[in-house]
Design a protein around this motif. Structure first.
Motif, PDB file in Angstrom:
ATOM      1  N   ALA A 133       0.197 -14.601  48.404  1.00 57.17           N
ATOM      2  CA  ALA A 133       0.862 -15.192  47.250  1.00 57.17           C
ATOM      3  C   ALA A 133      -0.205 -15.823  46.355  1.00 57.17           C
ATOM      4  N   ALA A 134      -0.249 -15.373  45.116  1.00 58.01           N
ATOM      5  CA  ALA A 134      -1.227 -15.939  44.176  1.00 58.01           C
ATOM      6  C   ALA A 134      -0.893 -17.400  43.926  1.00 58.01           C
ATOM      7  N   ARG A 135      -1.936 -18.191  43.783  1.00 59.43           N
ATOM      8  CA  ARG A 135      -1.777 -19.617  43.488  1.00 59.43           C
ATOM      9  C   ARG A 135      -2.635 -19.932  42.271  1.00 59.43           C
ATOM     10  N   PRO A 136      -2.209 -20.895  41.476  1.00 63.92           N
ATOM     11  CA  PRO A 136      -3.049 -21.282  40.347  1.00 63.92           C
ATOM     12  C   PRO A 136      -4.439 -21.709  40.829  1.00 63.92           C
ATOM     13  N   GLY A 137      -5.457 -21.164  40.197  1.00 66.18           N
ATOM     14  CA  GLY A 137      -6.826 -21.527  40.525  1.00 66.18           C
ATOM     15  C   GLY A 137      -7.444 -20.734  41.662  1.00 66.18           C
ATOM     16  N   SER A 138      -6.662 -19.896  42.341  1.00 62.80           N
ATOM     17  CA  SER A 138      -7.189 -19.069  43.435  1.00 62.80           C
ATOM     18  C   SER A 138      -6.757 -17.633  43.203  1.00 62.80           C
ATOM     19  N   GLN A 139      -7.588 -16.884  42.536  1.00 61.04           N
ATOM     20  CA  GLN A 139      -7.261 -15.498  42.250  1.00 61.04           C
ATOM     21  C   GLN A 139      -7.651 -14.612  43.422  1.00 61.04           C
ATOM     22  N   CYS A 140      -6.870 -13.554  43.606  1.00 64.38           N
ATOM     23  CA  CYS A 140      -7.214 -12.557  44.611  1.00 64.38           C
ATOM     24  C   CYS A 140      -8.299 -11.675  44.013  1.00 64.38           C
ATOM     25  N   ARG A 141      -9.459 -11.749  44.610  1.00 63.68           N
ATOM     26  CA  ARG A 141     -10.578 -10.969  44.123  1.00 63.68           C
ATOM     27  C   ARG A 141     -11.271 -10.348  45.322  1.00 63.68           C
ATOM     28  N   ASP A 142     -12.355  -9.696  45.075  1.00 65.16           N
ATOM     29  CA  ASP A 142     -13.075  -9.099  46.179  1.00 65.16           C
ATOM     30  C   ASP A 142     -13.502 -10.187  47.164  1.00 65.16           C
ATOM     31  N   VAL A 143     -13.477  -9.853  48.420  1.00 64.23           N
ATOM     32  CA  VAL A 143     -13.827 -10.775  49.480  1.00 64.23           C
ATOM     33  C   VAL A 143     -14.884 -10.110  50.362  1.00 64.23           C
ATOM     34  N   LYS A 148     -16.905  -6.997  55.208  1.00 65.31           N
ATOM     35  CA  LYS A 148     -17.849  -6.731  56.303  1.00 65.31           C
ATOM     36  C   LYS A 148     -17.126  -6.675  57.648  1.00 65.31           C
ATOM     37  N   LEU A 149     -16.135  -7.528  57.835  1.00 60.61           N
ATOM     38  CA  LEU A 149     -15.401  -7.581  59.096  1.00 60.61           C
ATOM     39  C   LEU A 149     -14.376  -6.465  59.244  1.00 60.61           C
ATOM     40  N   LEU A 150     -13.663  -6.162  58.154  1.00 59.35           N
ATOM     41  CA  LEU A 150     -12.505  -5.278  58.235  1.00 59.35           C
ATOM     42  C   LEU A 150     -12.733  -3.880  57.684  1.00 59.35           C
ATOM     43  N   GLY A 151     -13.697  -3.746  56.781  1.00 58.81           N
ATOM     44  CA  GLY A 151     -13.924  -2.449  56.149  1.00 58.81           C
ATOM     45  C   GLY A 151     -13.200  -2.338  54.821  1.00 58.81           C
ATOM     46  N   ASP A 152     -13.594  -1.331  54.045  1.00 60.63           N
ATOM     47  CA  ASP A 152     -13.074  -1.147  52.692  1.00 60.63           C
ATOM     48  C   ASP A 152     -11.571  -0.907  52.646  1.00 60.63           C
ATOM     49  N   ASP A 153     -11.064  -0.030  53.514  1.00 63.83           N
ATOM     50  CA  ASP A 153      -9.637   0.316  53.458  1.00 63.83           C
ATOM     51  C   ASP A 153      -8.746  -0.902  53.718  1.00 63.83           C
ATOM     52  N   ALA A 154      -9.086  -1.669  54.733  1.00 71.11           N
ATOM     53  CA  ALA A 154      -8.264  -2.841  55.062  1.00 71.11           C
ATOM     54  C   ALA A 154      -8.286  -3.866  53.941  1.00 71.11           C
ATOM     55  N   VAL A 155      -9.449  -4.094  53.346  1.00 75.92           N
ATOM     56  CA  VAL A 155      -9.543  -5.073  52.255  1.00 75.92           C
ATOM     57  C   VAL A 155      -8.801  -4.569  51.030  1.00 75.92           C
ATOM     58  N   GLN A 156      -8.892  -3.294  50.729  1.00 72.09           N
ATOM     59  CA  GLN A 156      -8.142  -2.744  49.589  1.00 72.09           C
ATOM     60  C   GLN A 156      -6.641  -2.949  49.791  1.00 72.09           C
ATOM     61  N   GLN A 157      -6.164  -2.766  51.020  1.00 72.52           N
ATOM     62  CA  GLN A 157      -4.749  -2.982  51.309  1.00 72.52           C
ATOM     63  C   GLN A 157      -4.379  -4.455  51.146  1.00 72.52           C
TER      64      GLN A 157
END
Length: 164
Positions: A133-143, A148-157
């Motif tokens: 859930a997006a919150r003011p001041g905390s955008q969903c961006r690349d992590v 590194k832990l989960l891989g590209d596919d999991a992070v994209q999901q």
């Protein structure tokens, strides 16, 4: 027991309308049947924060959702031994609901940015679908740490499952 269940954990100190609005919006967006609210006894990422007593936070959650059929209360995280690790909570509900149930975990965008520091984040995303859930001041961006832990596919999901 099949169906769609979202788990929403937190300190809920106190629970407020924002929590319920976010949970309801996600439930409506994804056609979720029920949202289980789980106050945590000892949030691992807030060990030094002075929380209200567990029984008071549990009572606040019960009062906040009383009469609303979408929401349920669970004391699982309040009564389990040790810290309230999300992966253990998800495992508990996975066993309880069975393999055919769709299981979701609701977090805020600020928590997504810290997910790489949680206990067994890979285990969490394997066992349920994490909805942010997006919150003011905390955008969903690349992590990158999570990537590194989960891989590209999991992070994209994870990023695709962010709801504003």
């Amino acid at each position: 027991m099949a169906g769609k269940t979202a788990l929403f954990g937190g300190s809920f100190d106190p629970i407020h309308h924002g929590h319920l609005i976010i949970a309801r919006a996600i439930a409506e967006h994804l056609s979720i049947d029920r949202v289980v609210l789980l106050p945590s006894r000892t949030p691992p990422h807030k060990p030094d924060r002075g929380l209200a007593p567990s029984e008071h936070r549990a009572a606040m959650v019960r009062v906040a959702i009383e009469g609303d059929p979408l929401f349920e209360f669970s004391d699982h995280d309040l009564t389990c031994a040790g810290p309230s690790y999300t992966v253990r909570t998800v495992e508990h509900f996975r066993r309880q609901l069975g393999p055919d149930a769709e299981l979701f975990w609701i977090i805020g965008a600020d928590s997504l940015l810290e997910l790489h520091t949680w206990y067994d984040p890979a285990g969490i995303v394997r066992r349920c679908r994490v909805i942010t859930a997006a919150r003011p001041g905390s955008q969903c961006r690349d992590v990158p740490e999570l990537r590194k832990l989960l891989g590209d596919d999991a992070v994209q999901q994870l990023l695709a499952d962010a709801i504003e």
